[in-house]
Design a protein around this motif. Structure first.
Motif, PDB file in Angstrom:
ATOM      1  N   ASP A 184       0.816  -1.211   0.000  1.00 12.82           N
ATOM      2  CA  ASP A 184       0.000   0.000   0.000  1.00 12.82           C
ATOM      3  C   ASP A 184       0.853   1.266   0.000  1.00 12.82           C
ATOM      4  O   ASP A 184       0.443   2.300  -0.530  1.00 12.82           O
ATOM      5  CB  ASP A 184      -0.923   0.018   1.230  1.00 12.82           C
ATOM      6  N   MET A 185       2.041   1.203   0.564  1.00 20.30           N
ATOM      7  CA  MET A 185       2.917   2.365   0.626  1.00 20.30           C
ATOM      8  C   MET A 185       3.689   2.576  -0.672  1.00 20.30           C
ATOM      9  O   MET A 185       4.529   3.477  -0.752  1.00 20.30           O
ATOM     10  CB  MET A 185       3.900   2.221   1.793  1.00 20.30           C
ATOM     11  N   GLY A 186       3.433   1.770  -1.688  1.00 21.94           N
ATOM     12  CA  GLY A 186       4.059   1.973  -2.989  1.00 21.94           C
ATOM     13  C   GLY A 186       5.412   1.311  -3.151  1.00 21.94           C
ATOM     14  O   GLY A 186       6.216   1.738  -3.989  1.00 21.94           O
ATOM     15  N   PHE A 187       5.668   0.242  -2.381  1.00 22.69           N
ATOM     16  CA  PHE A 187       6.957  -0.433  -2.455  1.00 22.69           C
ATOM     17  C   PHE A 187       6.902  -1.679  -3.345  1.00 22.69           C
ATOM     18  O   PHE A 187       7.735  -2.574  -3.195  1.00 22.69           O
ATOM     19  CB  PHE A 187       7.424  -0.843  -1.053  1.00 22.69           C
ATOM     20  N   HIS A 188       5.927  -1.764  -4.249  1.00 25.00           N
ATOM     21  CA  HIS A 188       5.819  -2.974  -5.068  1.00 25.00           C
ATOM     22  C   HIS A 188       7.041  -3.128  -5.966  1.00 25.00           C
ATOM     23  O   HIS A 188       7.643  -4.218  -6.061  1.00 25.00           O
ATOM     24  CB  HIS A 188       4.539  -2.923  -5.908  1.00 25.00           C
ATOM     25  N   ARG A 189       7.444  -2.053  -6.638  1.00 24.81           N
ATOM     26  CA  ARG A 189       8.623  -2.124  -7.495  1.00 24.81           C
ATOM     27  C   ARG A 189       9.887  -2.356  -6.683  1.00 24.81           C
ATOM     28  O   ARG A 189      10.789  -3.086  -7.110  1.00 24.81           O
ATOM     29  CB  ARG A 189       8.757  -0.829  -8.301  1.00 24.81           C
ATOM     30  N   THR A 190       9.954  -1.735  -5.507  1.00 26.59           N
ATOM     31  CA  THR A 190      11.122  -1.932  -4.657  1.00 26.59           C
ATOM     32  C   THR A 190      11.240  -3.383  -4.224  1.00 26.59           C
ATOM     33  O   THR A 190      12.333  -3.966  -4.230  1.00 26.59           O
ATOM     34  CB  THR A 190      11.032  -1.016  -3.423  1.00 26.59           C
ATOM     35  N   LEU A 191      10.112  -4.000  -3.845  1.00 25.18           N
ATOM     36  CA  LEU A 191      10.143  -5.406  -3.448  1.00 25.18           C
ATOM     37  C   LEU A 191      10.545  -6.298  -4.610  1.00 25.18           C
ATOM     38  O   LEU A 191      11.294  -7.267  -4.438  1.00 25.18           O
ATOM     39  CB  LEU A 191       8.767  -5.822  -2.919  1.00 25.18           C
ATOM     40  N   THR A 192      10.038  -5.976  -5.805  1.00 30.12           N
ATOM     41  CA  THR A 192      10.416  -6.768  -6.979  1.00 30.12           C
ATOM     42  C   THR A 192      11.912  -6.688  -7.228  1.00 30.12           C
ATOM     43  O   THR A 192      12.572  -7.694  -7.533  1.00 30.12           O
ATOM     44  CB  THR A 192       9.648  -6.272  -8.211  1.00 30.12           C
TER      45      THR A 192
ATOM     46  N   ALA B  97      -0.477   3.119  12.860  1.00 30.67           N
ATOM     47  CA  ALA B  97      -1.623   2.214  12.793  1.00 30.67           C
ATOM     48  C   ALA B  97      -1.246   0.772  12.529  1.00 30.67           C
ATOM     49  O   ALA B  97      -2.098  -0.109  12.635  1.00 30.67           O
ATOM     50  CB  ALA B  97      -2.596   2.689  11.704  1.00 30.67           C
ATOM     51  N   ARG B  98       0.002   0.504  12.163  1.00 38.48           N
ATOM     52  CA  ARG B  98       0.386  -0.849  11.766  1.00 38.48           C
ATOM     53  C   ARG B  98       1.457  -1.414  12.674  1.00 38.48           C
ATOM     54  O   ARG B  98       2.522  -0.843  12.820  1.00 38.48           O
ATOM     55  CB  ARG B  98       0.933  -0.838  10.332  1.00 38.48           C
TER      56      ARG B  98
ATOM     57  N   PRO C  28     -11.416   6.585   8.750  1.00 37.44           N
ATOM     58  CA  PRO C  28     -10.390   5.842   8.001  1.00 37.44           C
ATOM     59  C   PRO C  28     -10.804   5.667   6.545  1.00 37.44           C
ATOM     60  O   PRO C  28     -11.988   5.711   6.208  1.00 37.44           O
ATOM     61  CB  PRO C  28     -10.318   4.501   8.739  1.00 37.44           C
ATOM     62  N   GLU C  29      -9.815   5.456   5.678  1.00 42.33           N
ATOM     63  CA  GLU C  29     -10.104   5.370   4.250  1.00 42.33           C
ATOM     64  C   GLU C  29     -10.847   4.098   3.877  1.00 42.33           C
ATOM     65  O   GLU C  29     -11.551   4.070   2.870  1.00 42.33           O
ATOM     66  CB  GLU C  29      -8.817   5.473   3.437  1.00 42.33           C
ATOM     67  N   ASP C  30     -10.705   3.034   4.652  1.00 44.20           N
ATOM     68  CA  ASP C  30     -11.423   1.790   4.368  1.00 44.20           C
ATOM     69  C   ASP C  30     -11.516   0.985   5.655  1.00 44.20           C
ATOM     70  O   ASP C  30     -10.995   1.370   6.705  1.00 44.20           O
ATOM     71  CB  ASP C  30     -10.725   0.991   3.258  1.00 44.20           C
ATOM     72  N   ALA C  31     -12.168  -0.180   5.541  1.00 45.36           N
ATOM     73  CA  ALA C  31     -12.356  -1.028   6.725  1.00 45.36           C
ATOM     74  C   ALA C  31     -11.042  -1.615   7.212  1.00 45.36           C
ATOM     75  O   ALA C  31     -10.853  -1.820   8.423  1.00 45.36           O
ATOM     76  CB  ALA C  31     -13.346  -2.147   6.395  1.00 45.36           C
ATOM     77  N   GLU C  32     -10.105  -1.908   6.303  1.00 44.33           N
ATOM     78  CA  GLU C  32      -8.810  -2.460   6.717  1.00 44.33           C
ATOM     79  C   GLU C  32      -8.043  -1.470   7.592  1.00 44.33           C
ATOM     80  O   GLU C  32      -7.428  -1.850   8.597  1.00 44.33           O
ATOM     81  CB  GLU C  32      -7.972  -2.833   5.493  1.00 44.33           C
ATOM     82  N   THR C  33      -8.065  -0.189   7.203  1.00 47.04           N
ATOM     83  CA  THR C  33      -7.396   0.820   8.016  1.00 47.04           C
ATOM     84  C   THR C  33      -8.045   0.942   9.387  1.00 47.04           C
ATOM     85  O   THR C  33      -7.359   1.126  10.399  1.00 47.04           O
ATOM     86  CB  THR C  33      -7.424   2.182   7.294  1.00 47.04           C
ATOM     87  N   TYR C  34      -9.370   0.829   9.447  1.00 43.49           N
ATOM     88  CA  TYR C  34     -10.062   0.843  10.737  1.00 43.49           C
ATOM     89  C   TYR C  34      -9.599  -0.316  11.618  1.00 43.49           C
ATOM     90  O   TYR C  34      -9.336  -0.141  12.820  1.00 43.49           O
ATOM     91  CB  TYR C  34     -11.577   0.764  10.514  1.00 43.49           C
ATOM     92  N   ILE C  35      -9.472  -1.496  11.027  1.00 43.28           N
ATOM     93  CA  ILE C  35      -9.041  -2.674  11.790  1.00 43.28           C
ATOM     94  C   ILE C  35      -7.645  -2.469  12.367  1.00 43.28           C
ATOM     95  O   ILE C  35      -7.379  -2.795  13.528  1.00 43.28           O
ATOM     96  CB  ILE C  35      -9.087  -3.922  10.892  1.00 43.28           C
TER      97      ILE C  35
ATOM     98  N   LEU D 186     -20.418   2.609   7.683  1.00 38.52           N
ATOM     99  CA  LEU D 186     -21.051   1.478   8.351  1.00 38.52           C
ATOM    100  C   LEU D 186     -21.242   0.313   7.389  1.00 38.52           C
ATOM    101  O   LEU D 186     -21.092  -0.861   7.774  1.00 38.52           O
ATOM    102  CB  LEU D 186     -22.399   1.909   8.942  1.00 38.52           C
ATOM    103  N   ALA D 187     -21.541   0.624   6.129  1.00 36.17           N
ATOM    104  CA  ALA D 187     -21.667  -0.446   5.136  1.00 36.17           C
ATOM    105  C   ALA D 187     -20.321  -1.124   4.882  1.00 36.17           C
ATOM    106  O   ALA D 187     -20.246  -2.354   4.724  1.00 36.17           O
ATOM    107  CB  ALA D 187     -22.229   0.127   3.832  1.00 36.17           C
ATOM    108  N   ALA D 188     -19.236  -0.339   4.851  1.00 40.53           N
ATOM    109  CA  ALA D 188     -17.906  -0.928   4.648  1.00 40.53           C
ATOM    110  C   ALA D 188     -17.502  -1.802   5.829  1.00 40.53           C
ATOM    111  O   ALA D 188     -16.889  -2.872   5.646  1.00 40.53           O
ATOM    112  CB  ALA D 188     -16.883   0.181   4.428  1.00 40.53           C
ATOM    113  N   LEU D 189     -17.813  -1.374   7.054  1.00 36.98           N
ATOM    114  CA  LEU D 189     -17.484  -2.181   8.223  1.00 36.98           C
ATOM    115  C   LEU D 189     -18.330  -3.450   8.294  1.00 36.98           C
ATOM    116  O   LEU D 189     -17.863  -4.485   8.802  1.00 36.98           O
ATOM    117  CB  LEU D 189     -17.682  -1.353   9.501  1.00 36.98           C
ATOM    118  N   LYS D 190     -19.530  -3.382   7.782  1.00 33.63           N
ATOM    119  CA  LYS D 190     -20.399  -4.560   7.819  1.00 33.63           C
ATOM    120  C   LYS D 190     -19.870  -5.676   6.931  1.00 33.63           C
ATOM    121  O   LYS D 190     -20.078  -6.864   7.218  1.00 33.63           O
ATOM    122  CB  LYS D 190     -21.814  -4.151   7.382  1.00 33.63           C
TER     123      LYS D 190
END
Length: 758
Positions: free
Chosen positions: A211-219, A356-357, A373-380, A408-412
């Motif tokens: 999510d932090m944009g390290f996909h190319r770095t990891l590759t 948060a992580r 939060p931007e999505d349910a994962e960030t809330y978790i 509330l719909a995203a958390l559900k």
């Protein structure tokens, strides 16, 4: 000197023999122990009720480290993954935050290297990659705690530290904990750093790394690592990008999950309240004042908000310790804040999602999310900072009326049940007047509030889920007043068309975030976009469909409009109130007509005559102008009017300045002469010492950390002395009988005035 007797020699020989026999027995026992551990781990079948670390096929050194750190019983993810990873297999682990994933991959790191008798000469054996610096520091501290009885060398490589110091120690490390960017930098630049013999790779919080944009770095990192390695990948949420990464890096992995049916622990109490945007800071202040004996972690969307709330609340003295943590801080400051909040019993930490992580703050009572939060994962992940392991905790989420339904719909979808509470009006304290006073008294607070206003609205504008984040529904005027600002800074965002890529250039409008009457422009844009979609796409449509192609066009158009308004005689004073927050005024200055228009010539000819080449050949030349603070043009060597010049005053001032310059130059010359005299004296003494035959030599100064620059051995005058030297006249000298009187400053001034009047 007496020689040792035969008895003492025989005694020393026997001791050496016993020592060698002991070493041989110890090496044989260690080899047998390692072989036994390997065999036991491969044949180990875990029972259903496996809970104790002591039941696992591990070395005594690791068990001692765990016992010293008070780790006795395993969590679900540890009991499921450790028997598999100790066999040398790849593991893809998924578990909710706070479930003990750190020990689940650090124990295999120590055990695998121990069984393979890894030593300093073998180089890098295990690599742990973490998304954030704070999480990397936390992993390294846990590694030092449980691995204290092993002889491996471990290192921490994160951004913000001295790169040269890391390079010097990097080649001697057996275990390395690193962030992706700094690790790739060392792999590309550090000479002698190799990972060709790597045995084990760990990717912690893999979803956050991506999510932090390290996909190319990891590759790029995976391309530097050997394929014959063991890989452990752990993440709190399993996404498509994590699955793609697992296919690239893992070989026949075993999927392990613990608590996946429950995104949050049962010991966590979750609440939310519907709060308007302009009442958020009032609610937060009231919450802090009523929870002075708690440990609270508060999340905001951006760094500017964290800094503004921290600075203002500190000046208002809520009655408990306040801290802040965000990505714009320097590395040492971030580590200091992290350690301070970890050790404090009652405090409030304002933070962004950087905290948060994965971070394990002990005994956090409340997690307050001021911004959605931007999505349910960030809330978790946010609420996972409390109710960790067997402890309990509480979470409180602020939702605006426009965000309630969508969030509330995203958390559900993640099976998260959250209870709604209502805040009593008599329990809430308003701090708007206090913030206004702070902004009025301190210009930095006011400026920071303006930056906070802009940063928050930009964060809402850039959110992907428009069903939750609705910029047009925000009360921006009241929000600015709640920050203590005298007015709302106006910001314009570019609005994209509704038909995706088939949007023509004409359909892209500049939309003010405060305007409510934008329906006509939207309808026109939709009609034009439909017409553009019906016709075949040209290269111009493709060009205008590119991303970010209108970043500067609105700013340039605004400047042109202001310039036209100023030249057409519009009232600039009335227009100042409607100017953008970050905008420039354009003023067209009047230039001579003969420099712009030439009778009988075309525009192309006029442009050619104005070029540098034409001017070099003797074409028409312009006049160089300079502009004052009011924007008025003047000739570069313009003479003042004689009426505006005071000859007598200017002459006196000129003489004072020249006298000050001469006196300062005299001080410098005397200092230089003094230094030369000292140097000459020192050389003479050295020469005399050589003639006497004294071989002691000159005294050698002790070594210092100086860079080689030798400053003059005299004190510069202070500022007050400099001012006094510049404006005061030198003291009068007493004249003897028969000597001529000494010229004074008054006599010199009178002489200068006579010369000027001529």
């Amino acid at each position: 000197m007496a020689q040792p007797g035969p008895s003492s020699v025989r005694k020393a020989t026997k001791q050496n023999q016993k020592r060698n026999v002991h070493k041989i027995k110890k090496s044989v026992l260690s080899r047998q122990t390692v072989e036994f551990l390997d065999k036991t781990a491969l044949e180990y079948v875990p029972p259903d009720d496996l809970r104790a670390f002591s039941d696992l096929p591990m070395s005594d050194l690791t068990k001692k480290g765990l016992k010293k750190s008070f780790f006795v019983e395993m969590t679900d993810i540890q009991s499921q993954s450790l028997p598999i990873s100790l066999k040398g297999k790849d593991v893809l682990g998924a578990a909710r935050t706070g479930s003990g994933k750190t020990l689940a991959f650090l124990i295999p790191v120590l055990e695998i290297l121990y069984r393979r008798k890894w030593g300093p000469q073998d180089g890098l054996g295990a690599l742990v990659i973490s998304p954030t610096r704070e999480l990397a520091v936390q992993i390294f501290e846990v590694l030092r705690t449980i691995g204290g009885f092993h002889t491996f060398s471990a290192g921490l490589v994160i951004g913000g530290k001295n790169l040269k110091d890391e390079r010097d120690r990097l080649s001697r490390m057996n275990i390395l904990v690193a962030t992706p960017g700094r690790l790739l930098q060392h792999m590309d630049q550090t000479v002698g750093f190799e990972a060709s013999n790597l045995q084990l790779l760990v990717l912690d919080e893999a979803d956050r790394i991506l999510d932090m944009g390290f996909h190319r770095t990891l590759t790029a990192l995976l391309s530097h690592l050997p394929k014959s390695r063991q890989t452990l990948l752990f993440s709190a949420t399993q996404t498509k990008s994590v699955a793609d990464l697992a296919r690239l890096s893992l070989k026949d992995p075993v999927y392990v999950s613990a608590g996946e049916e429950e995104a949050t622990p049962t010991s966590l109490e979750q609440h939310y309240a519907v709060i308007k945007l302009d009442k958020k800071l009032d609610t937060l202040w009231s919450f802090i004042k009523t929870h002075l004996q708690s440990k609270v972690l508060v999340f905001f969307s951006c760094c500017k908000q964290v800094r503004f709330v921290y600075e203002t609340f500190c000046k208002m003295h809520p009655g408990m310790s306040l801290m802040h943590l965000h990505g714009k801080q320097k590395q040492m400051t971030r580590l200091a804040m992290f350690n301070k909040f970890t050790k404090t019993k009652h405090a409030v930490l304002f933070a962004t999602d950087i905290a948060a992580r994965g971070l394990d703050f002990p005994a956090v009572d409340w997690v307050v999310q001021v911004d959605c939060p931007e999505d349910a994962e960030t809330y978790i992940h946010r609420v996972g900072r409390t109710a960790r392991y067997e402890s309990s905790g509480k979470a409180f989420l602020f939702l605006m009326p426009s965000e309630e339904e969508g969030m509330l719909a995203a958390l559900k979808t993640k099976n998260i049940e959250i209870n709604k509470i209502k805040i009593k009006a008599n329990k809430q304290q308003s701090i708007e007047n206090q913030l206004q006073n702070l902004a009025f008294q301190d210009s930095e607070i006011k400026y920071l509030g303006q930056r906070t206003f802009v940063a928050y609205l930009r964060s809402i504008h850039l959110q992907k889920n428009k069903a939750i984040f609705k910029l047009q529904d925000l009360p921006v005027d009241r929000y600015a007043a709640s920050l203590g600002l005298p007015g709302a800074p106006k910001i314009k965002f570019l609005k994209k068309g509704t038909s995706g890529k088939n949007v023509s250039y004409a359909s892209q409008k500049v939309d003010d975030d405060e305007s409510d009457s934008g329906s006509e422009g939207e309808e026109d844009g939709e009609e034009e976009s439909k017409a553009a979609a019906d016709r075949p796409k040209t290269k111009y449509d493709k060009m205008f469909g590119r991303k970010n192609q209108t970043i500067l066009s609105s700013h340039y158009g605004k400047l042109v409009e202001q310039g036209e308004a100023s030249t057409s005689g519009s009232n600039v004073g009335d227009k100042d109130e409607d100017e953008d927050f970050f905008s420039l005024k354009r003023v067209d200055h009047d230039l001579p007509e003969d420099l712009i228009e030439h009778s009988g010539l075309s525009k192309r000819k006029i442009q050619m005559m104005k070029s540098k080449k034409a001017l070099a050949k003797g074409g028409p030349r312009g006049t160089k102008l300079v502009f004052d603070e009011d924007g008025q043009a003047h000739v570069i060597y313009e003479f003042k009017d004689v009426k505006d010049v005071d000859v007598e005053y200017d002459g006196v001032e000129f003489m004072k300045k020249e006298m000050g310059k001469m006196q300062r130059a005299d001080v410098d010359d005397k200092a230089v002469a003094k230094e030369k005299k000292k140097e000459k004296k020192r050389k003479r003494k050295d020469r005399e010492r050589d003639e006497r035959g004294d071989d002691t030599g000159p005294a050698v100064a002790p070594p210092s950390d100086d860079d080689g620059y030798v400053s003059p051995a005299f004190d510069l005058p202070s500022e007050s002395e400099d001012e006094r030297t510049r404006f005061d006249a030198p003291p009068k000298k007493k004249s003897r009988k028969g000597d001529e009187p000494t010229a004074t400053l008054e006599m010199e001034e009178e002489l200068a005035l006579k010369l000027l009047r001529r």
